[in-house]
Design a protein around this motif. Structure first.
Motif, short mmCIF file in Angstrom:
data_model
loop_
_atom_site.label_atom_id
_atom_site.label_comp_id
_atom_site.label_asym_id
_atom_site.label_seq_id
_atom_site.Cartn_x
_atom_site.Cartn_y
_atom_site.Cartn_z
N ASP A 98 0.83 -1.20 0.00
CA ASP A 98 0.00 0.00 0.00
C ASP A 98 0.87 1.26 0.00
O ASP A 98 0.60 2.23 -0.72
N SER A 99 1.94 1.24 0.78
CA SER A 99 2.85 2.39 0.83
C SER A 99 3.54 2.61 -0.51
O SER A 99 3.69 3.75 -0.96
N ARG B 276 1.18 4.30 -2.87
CA ARG B 276 1.00 5.72 -2.55
C ARG B 276 2.18 6.55 -3.06
O ARG B 276 1.99 7.64 -3.62
N SER C 202 2.06 9.37 -6.00
CA SER C 202 2.57 10.71 -5.68
C SER C 202 3.57 11.18 -6.73
O SER C 202 3.50 12.33 -7.20
N PHE D 220 -7.23 2.02 -1.53
CA PHE D 220 -6.29 2.97 -2.12
C PHE D 220 -6.68 3.35 -3.55
O PHE D 220 -6.40 4.48 -3.97
N GLU E 284 -8.61 6.34 -3.30
CA GLU E 284 -7.81 7.48 -2.87
C GLU E 284 -6.88 7.98 -3.98
O GLU E 284 -6.72 9.19 -4.17
N GLY E 285 -6.27 7.04 -4.72
CA GLY E 285 -5.38 7.44 -5.80
C GLY E 285 -6.12 8.22 -6.87
O GLY E 285 -5.64 9.26 -7.36
N TRP F 289 -6.93 11.67 -5.45
CA TRP F 289 -5.77 12.56 -5.52
C TRP F 289 -5.65 13.16 -6.91
O TRP F 289 -5.41 14.38 -7.06
#
Length: 285
Positions: A79-80, A83, A87, A259, A262-263, A266
């Motif tokens: 998951d990290s 992200r 980013s 995620f 969320e992605g 973003w």
């Protein structure tokens, strides 16, 4: 190599053909486009085959990643990494738009005053530092700058509203209120589609009634490149959110594991911020 053999618990997928397939399709697209632009017969079909192959590869590739995620194979480390990857992808998009904003800034703040300065009067005796620029000696037909009212302002309200509806949907996902999340996410996509429809109407008005085209000097080039690429990113963002909506309807995502949502969120908020800069710098200044 399977994940069970990893003492750290970090999931490592089995060998995949998708990177090679994607690269091959992209090369085919590049050759097809290059040959097509040089009038080589039937080159457009190579471009089309490459594009369809690339889209199919992405569909299969993302499908496998989704299956792995829903199968519980992705832990906190994965998951990290997702992200950080998203980013850096958004950062690359920031640099992409920065280049076009930089071109607009250079043309208006540096190039126009310099070409109209005294030391350039020998080369360009009739050049005027007016925006939109008509070039030296009026080589480019004069065009009127695009008015921020009504369509650009309405589109600004639409994108700002879509950011709010998307945030409401995200909070609903975190609270495990699936029905509420689906409703607000669908409304977000609808606002994005309406934005694209109004932008298309604005383009039609610019071309047919104002005579503003991509070939209308530096103003036409920067206007259509900035607004056009932004519209393309709105389309991509709406596509991402549509996939997320489909997955949500079929039962994917949990309150603590979403995620993909969320992605995409973003990315959508990034598109909103770019539009606010574009709205001020292109339509008002």
């Amino acid at each position: 190599m399977s994940s069970s053999s990893q003492p750290s618990g970090y999931f490592i997928p089995s060998p995949s053909p998708f990177p090679v397939m994607a690269a091959t399709c992209l090369v085919a697209m590049a050759f097809g486009a290059g040959l097509w632009f040089n009038d080589v017969p039937h080159a457009q079909w190579l471009l089309l085959v490459g594009l369809l192959g690339f889209l199919t590869t992405l569909y299969k590739w993302f499908g496998r990643a989704i299956a792995e995620s829903e199968g519980g194979m992705h832990n906190q480390a994965v998951d990290s990494s997702f992200r950080w990857s998203m980013s850096w992808f958004i950062f690359s998009e920031v640099m992409f738009f920065a280049s076009f904003f930089g071109a607009l800034y250079y043309a208006r703040v540096w190039a126009l005053p310099d070409l109209a300065a005294l030391h350039n009067q020998v080369l360009w005796p009739h050049f005027q530092a007016a925006w939109p620029s008509v070039g030296p000696g009026g080589l480019i037909p004069a065009v009127q700058a695009m008015d921020p009212w009504p369509i650009p302002t309405i589109n600004t309200a639409l994108l700002l509203s879509s950011g709010l509806t998307l945030t409401i949907s995200h909070h609903a996902v975190r609270a495990d209120h699936r029905g509420k999340a689906i409703f607000w996410l669908a409304l977000t996509i609808a606002l994005g589609v309406l934005f694209l429809f109004l932008q298309g109407f604005e383009y039609h008005h610019a071309y047919t009634e104002m005579g503003l085209k991509l070939s209308s000097g530096i103003y036409g080039a920067t206007f259509f490149m900035l607004t056009g690429f932004h519209g393309f990113h709105v389309f991509l963002g709406a596509t991402m959110l549509s996939v997320v909506l489909y997955r949500m309807i079929r039962g994917d995502f949990k309150a603590d594991h979403h995620f993909a949502f969320e992605g995409a969120a973003w990315y959508w908020h990034f598109v909103d911020v770019v539009w606010l800069l574009l709205y001020v710098l292109v339509y008002w200044l």
